[in-house]
Design a protein around this motif. Structure first.
Motif, PDB file in Angstrom:
ATOM      1  N   TRP A 194       0.809  -1.220   0.000  1.00  0.00           N
ATOM      2  CA  TRP A 194       0.000   0.000   0.000  1.00  0.00           C
ATOM      3  C   TRP A 194       0.846   1.276   0.000  1.00  0.00           C
ATOM      4  O   TRP A 194       0.370   2.318  -0.435  1.00  0.00           O
ATOM      5  CB  TRP A 194      -0.923   0.023   1.214  1.00  0.00           C
ATOM      6  N   GLY A 195       2.049   1.210   0.542  1.00  0.00           N
ATOM      7  CA  GLY A 195       2.881   2.405   0.641  1.00  0.00           C
ATOM      8  C   GLY A 195       2.257   3.441   1.558  1.00  0.00           C
ATOM      9  O   GLY A 195       1.559   3.111   2.521  1.00  0.00           O
ATOM     10  N   GLU A 196       2.478   4.700   1.231  1.00  0.00           N
ATOM     11  CA  GLU A 196       1.980   5.815   2.047  1.00  0.00           C
ATOM     12  C   GLU A 196       0.458   5.911   2.024  1.00  0.00           C
ATOM     13  O   GLU A 196      -0.136   6.507   2.909  1.00  0.00           O
ATOM     14  CB  GLU A 196       2.581   7.141   1.561  1.00  0.00           C
ATOM     15  N   ALA A 197      -0.169   5.337   1.009  1.00  0.00           N
ATOM     16  CA  ALA A 197      -1.627   5.434   0.854  1.00  0.00           C
ATOM     17  C   ALA A 197      -2.385   4.383   1.660  1.00  0.00           C
ATOM     18  O   ALA A 197      -3.597   4.254   1.517  1.00  0.00           O
ATOM     19  CB  ALA A 197      -1.990   5.293  -0.624  1.00  0.00           C
ATOM     20  N   MET A 198      -1.689   3.623   2.527  1.00  0.00           N
ATOM     21  CA  MET A 198      -2.352   2.552   3.273  1.00  0.00           C
ATOM     22  C   MET A 198      -3.430   3.127   4.203  1.00  0.00           C
ATOM     23  O   MET A 198      -3.135   3.936   5.077  1.00  0.00           O
ATOM     24  CB  MET A 198      -1.345   1.746   4.092  1.00  0.00           C
ATOM     25  N   PRO A 199      -4.686   2.699   4.017  1.00  0.00           N
ATOM     26  CA  PRO A 199      -5.760   3.147   4.915  1.00  0.00           C
ATOM     27  C   PRO A 199      -5.539   2.616   6.336  1.00  0.00           C
ATOM     28  O   PRO A 199      -4.942   1.545   6.527  1.00  0.00           O
ATOM     29  CB  PRO A 199      -7.023   2.528   4.304  1.00  0.00           C
ATOM     30  N   VAL A 200      -6.045   3.335   7.300  1.00  0.00           N
ATOM     31  CA  VAL A 200      -5.900   2.923   8.687  1.00  0.00           C
ATOM     32  C   VAL A 200      -6.531   1.555   8.928  1.00  0.00           C
ATOM     33  O   VAL A 200      -6.031   0.759   9.722  1.00  0.00           O
ATOM     34  CB  VAL A 200      -6.446   4.004   9.654  1.00  0.00           C
ATOM     35  N   GLU A 201      -7.621   1.247   8.215  1.00  0.00           N
ATOM     36  CA  GLU A 201      -8.270  -0.057   8.365  1.00  0.00           C
ATOM     37  C   GLU A 201      -7.326  -1.196   7.973  1.00  0.00           C
ATOM     38  O   GLU A 201      -7.306  -2.247   8.617  1.00  0.00           O
ATOM     39  CB  GLU A 201      -9.542  -0.149   7.507  1.00  0.00           C
ATOM     40  N   VAL A 202      -6.538  -0.992   6.932  1.00  0.00           N
ATOM     41  CA  VAL A 202      -5.584  -2.015   6.492  1.00  0.00           C
ATOM     42  C   VAL A 202      -4.466  -2.165   7.516  1.00  0.00           C
ATOM     43  O   VAL A 202      -4.040  -3.283   7.826  1.00  0.00           O
ATOM     44  CB  VAL A 202      -5.024  -1.696   5.090  1.00  0.00           C
ATOM     45  N   ALA A 203      -4.008  -1.059   8.071  1.00  0.00           N
ATOM     46  CA  ALA A 203      -2.962  -1.117   9.103  1.00  0.00           C
ATOM     47  C   ALA A 203      -3.454  -1.888  10.330  1.00  0.00           C
ATOM     48  O   ALA A 203      -2.741  -2.729  10.882  1.00  0.00           O
ATOM     49  CB  ALA A 203      -2.529   0.291   9.496  1.00  0.00           C
TER      50      ALA A 203
END
Length: 127
Positions: free
Chosen positions: A17-26
């Motif tokens: 995802w890189g910098e665009a990773m949504p908080v839900e994915v984290a």
């Protein structure tokens, strides 16, 4: 980090995802690292493969908004006000929306009708 070519779930998500990773994915990745992806998938009502696709940023087949809402409810504590059950987790709300009508259970019948017009509705109607 080279653990015999094993990449942990958080690192897998970060790379995909890189910098665009949504908080839900984290949050999903951290839950999979803490527990197993199978346990997290079961809790969310999805398959292991779906969880893997989401972490790899390759989930194209399904409703990502619905999955993220399930993550927010089950793993992040997001709640909604249900007209029948009062305050419930967003994940439970989505699960209740998907259940069929059951005349043998008065609460289930009330939920079925309330869910169809509820502002929290996210379940897509099946033709």
């Amino acid at each position: 980090m080279n653990r015999s070519s094993h990449v942990d779930q958080v690192e897998k998500a970060r790379l995909a995802w890189g910098e665009a990773m949504p908080v839900e994915v984290a949050v999903l990745a951290q839950a999979c690292k803490t527990r197993t992806s199978r346990a997290v998938a079961r809790q969310l009502g999805y398959s292991d493969a779906t969880i893997s696709y989401v972490l790899a940023n390759k989930y194209q087949a399904g409703d990502q908004d619905k999955l993220f809402a399930k993550i927010r409810g089950a793993l992040m504590g997001e709640t909604v006000m249900c007209p029948i059950l009062d305050e419930i987790g967003r994940d439970r709300c989505l699960s209740e929306q998907a259940k069929p009508f059951a005349a043998t259970n008065s609460t289930r019948a009330r939920l079925f009708h309330a869910c169809r017009v509820c502002p929290n509705r996210q379940q897509k109607d099946v033709a």
